[in-house]
Design an enzyme around this catalytic site. Structure first.
Site, PDB file in Angstrom:
ATOM      1  N   HIS A   1       0.879  -1.171   0.000  1.00 54.24           N
ATOM      2  CA  HIS A   1       0.000   0.000   0.000  1.00 54.24           C
ATOM      3  C   HIS A   1       0.916   1.220   0.000  1.00 54.24           C
ATOM      4  CE1 HIS A   1      -3.488   2.454   0.585  1.00 54.24           C
ATOM      5  NE2 HIS A   1      -2.976   2.998   1.670  1.00 54.24           N
TER       6      HIS A   1
ATOM      7  N   CYS B   1      -3.352   2.963  -5.422  1.00 52.71           N
ATOM      8  CA  CYS B   1      -2.726   3.877  -4.458  1.00 52.71           C
ATOM      9  C   CYS B   1      -1.314   4.295  -4.881  1.00 52.71           C
ATOM     10  CB  CYS B   1      -2.723   3.258  -3.066  1.00 52.71           C
ATOM     11  SG  CYS B   1      -1.916   1.652  -2.976  1.00 52.71           S
TER      12      CYS B   1
ATOM     13  N   HIS C   1      -3.618   9.238   1.410  1.00 48.84           N
ATOM     14  CA  HIS C   1      -3.614   8.011   0.622  1.00 48.84           C
ATOM     15  C   HIS C   1      -5.020   7.711   0.116  1.00 48.84           C
ATOM     16  CE1 HIS C   1      -5.316   5.175   3.775  1.00 48.84           C
ATOM     17  NE2 HIS C   1      -5.207   6.315   4.421  1.00 48.84           N
TER      18      HIS C   1
END
Length: 178
Positions: free
Chosen positions: A42, A132, A54
């Site tokens: 991530h 992301c 994010h």
């Protein structure tokens, strides 16, 4: 001390990670943060004072943990500003600005202000083209890039070539045996 994690089954591209006994690198505003989850990474953008921005699943979605890869499968994500420790969810991370060798980072003030303007907005999400990592690299460099997708495509391509070679050899052997 950095260690290299070479378990090919878990991380076939060979990543550097930090053990729990070692201090993790202190991020600076504008840095990209790579968070090591089981089976994927991530990504977040560090904006200072222990906060990151994010992409995350919208509140109320099933499995809406702050960075679940599978919870944004519905094609929508929301831009969130959260404490780094909350986004980590116990996982390890590293500062990863490795694309600085390929792309010129934007000025830190531009990176941070652009990111803050997006907080709260819903965005289209695609694990292949709008994830992301794409999101934070667009903020830092002004262009989207995802090494995870490039690695996956390269792996699939290699498997396809090997598969074609095996199929071709099998066909040739069967033809020869007739």
């Amino acid at each position: 001390m950095e260690k290299t994690f070479n378990d090919e089954a878990a991380m076939p591209w060979g990543r550097t990670w930090r053990s729990g006994k070692e201090p993790q690198q202190e991020p600076k505003p504008g840095d990209l943060i790579e968070i090591f989850r089981l089976g994927y990474e991530h990504w977040a953008l560090y904006i200072g004072d222990d906060y990151v921005i994010h992409l995350a699943p919208p509140d109320g979605y099933p499995a809406a943990s702050s960075s679940s890869a599978f919870s944004v499968a519905g094609g929508i994500a929301v831009v969130k500003q959260e404490l780094l420790k909350d986004v980590l969810e116990g996982c390890k991370y590293r500062v990863n600005n490795s694309l600085d060798r390929r792309f010129e980072p934007l000025p830190v003030g531009v990176i941070i202000s652009s990111a803050k303007e997006l907080v709260g907005q819903k965005m289209k999400y695609s694990i292949v083209s709008r994830n992301c990592e794409h999101f934070v690299t667009k903020l830092r460099y002004g262009r989207s890039h995802c090494q995870q997708v490039e690695n996956a495509v390269a792996d699939v391509g290699a498997f396809a070539i090997i598969g074609a070679a095996v199929a071709g050899c099998s066909f040739a052997i069967m033809k020869y045996q007739k």
